[in-house]
Design a protein around this motif. Sequence first.
Motif, mmCIF file in Angstrom:
data_model
loop_
_atom_site.group_PDB
_atom_site.id
_atom_site.type_symbol
_atom_site.label_atom_id
_atom_site.label_comp_id
_atom_site.label_asym_id
_atom_site.label_seq_id
_atom_site.Cartn_x
_atom_site.Cartn_y
_atom_site.Cartn_z
ATOM 1 N N LYS A 70 19.686 90.499 -10.387
ATOM 2 C CA LYS A 70 21.098 90.525 -10.017
ATOM 3 C C LYS A 70 21.739 89.145 -10.224
ATOM 4 O O LYS A 70 22.862 89.038 -10.703
ATOM 5 N N ILE A 71 21.012 88.104 -9.854
ATOM 6 C CA ILE A 71 21.565 86.760 -9.973
ATOM 7 C C ILE A 71 21.815 86.391 -11.425
ATOM 8 O O ILE A 71 22.779 85.702 -11.759
ATOM 9 N N ARG A 72 20.955 86.880 -12.330
ATOM 10 C CA ARG A 72 21.095 86.536 -13.754
ATOM 11 C C ARG A 72 22.253 87.248 -14.425
ATOM 12 O O ARG A 72 22.661 86.859 -15.521
ATOM 13 N N GLN A 73 22.795 88.290 -13.789
ATOM 14 C CA GLN A 73 23.925 88.993 -14.390
ATOM 15 C C GLN A 73 25.146 88.084 -14.432
ATOM 16 O O GLN A 73 25.273 87.139 -13.654
ATOM 17 N N MET A 74 26.056 88.374 -15.355
ATOM 18 C CA MET A 74 27.267 87.571 -15.489
ATOM 19 C C MET A 74 28.010 87.494 -14.159
ATOM 20 O O MET A 74 28.165 88.495 -13.463
ATOM 21 N N VAL A 75 28.463 86.299 -13.804
ATOM 22 C CA VAL A 75 29.123 86.082 -12.512
ATOM 23 C C VAL A 75 30.505 86.743 -12.519
ATOM 24 O O VAL A 75 31.334 86.472 -13.387
ATOM 25 N N VAL A 94 21.676 79.529 -17.202
ATOM 26 C CA VAL A 94 21.658 79.597 -18.661
ATOM 27 C C VAL A 94 22.118 80.980 -19.080
ATOM 28 O O VAL A 94 21.542 81.992 -18.663
ATOM 29 N N ASP A 95 23.181 81.028 -19.880
ATOM 30 C CA ASP A 95 23.717 82.279 -20.399
ATOM 31 C C ASP A 95 23.812 82.197 -21.915
ATOM 32 O O ASP A 95 23.677 81.120 -22.513
ATOM 33 N N SER A 96 24.081 83.328 -22.518
ATOM 34 C CA SER A 96 24.293 83.346 -23.965
ATOM 35 C C SER A 96 25.627 82.679 -24.301
ATOM 36 O O SER A 96 26.500 82.540 -23.433
#
Length: 226
Positions: free
Chosen positions: A82-87, A105-107
């Motif tokens: 859940k935390i890694r999903q886009m804010v 770190v995101d794309s």
Amino acid sequence: MFPLHFLSLLFISAQSPERKESGRACEQRPEKEREGDLLFQRGDLLEVPRTLFTHFGIYLGEGRVAHLIPDILPIFSHDQWKIRQMVTNARLILGVLVKCASVRVDSVEDFAYGSQILVNRMDQVCSRPPLQGEEVARRAEKLRGAVCYSLLWYNCEHYVMYCRYGTLVSFQTFQFCKTVREMLLSRSVAKGTALLGACLLLYFRTVSTCALLPAVTLPSIIWMAS
């Protein structure tokens, strides 16, 4: 809910992605990573114009960007998926209010969110020379995780400036404080404060020291500081 909808205009609009990606998206990811490496170099400082501010990040290579973003979710959940999903807007705004953020770190696509990406423009205005790209990227990766957030004193620009130049500074913060100072510490504000104080004294019909002292001191301080 109105304040959240209003504040969302100032920040990043984001839609939560589905838990499972399609096979086509998975096949396209390596190609997107190669495109990122053709456009940017590891350690580049990337910036994306938003409505009223600019968002910053450090390019790590392979289509990945490290950036600091307010996020309240890590306080309430340890679910890394859940935390890694886009804010989302709500997560971001609440993160600003409780002063909680994370370096994640995101794309490149998620970082830009459809906006134009500008590269290394800070090199033209910063008095310090940039560090080597590999050192910049290592610093950015080392700081990953939860951090305390301050809209004025530690935001995404402070983070990238430290990574690339070794200094904690934000030109956006400086410009904001300068604008506020010009608005509040002006001669017109001093005159208006003096007039308001005089009107209050007349209205309450009092000339005591406790009432007279702030009515005189405050306009004088603003006048001297203007």
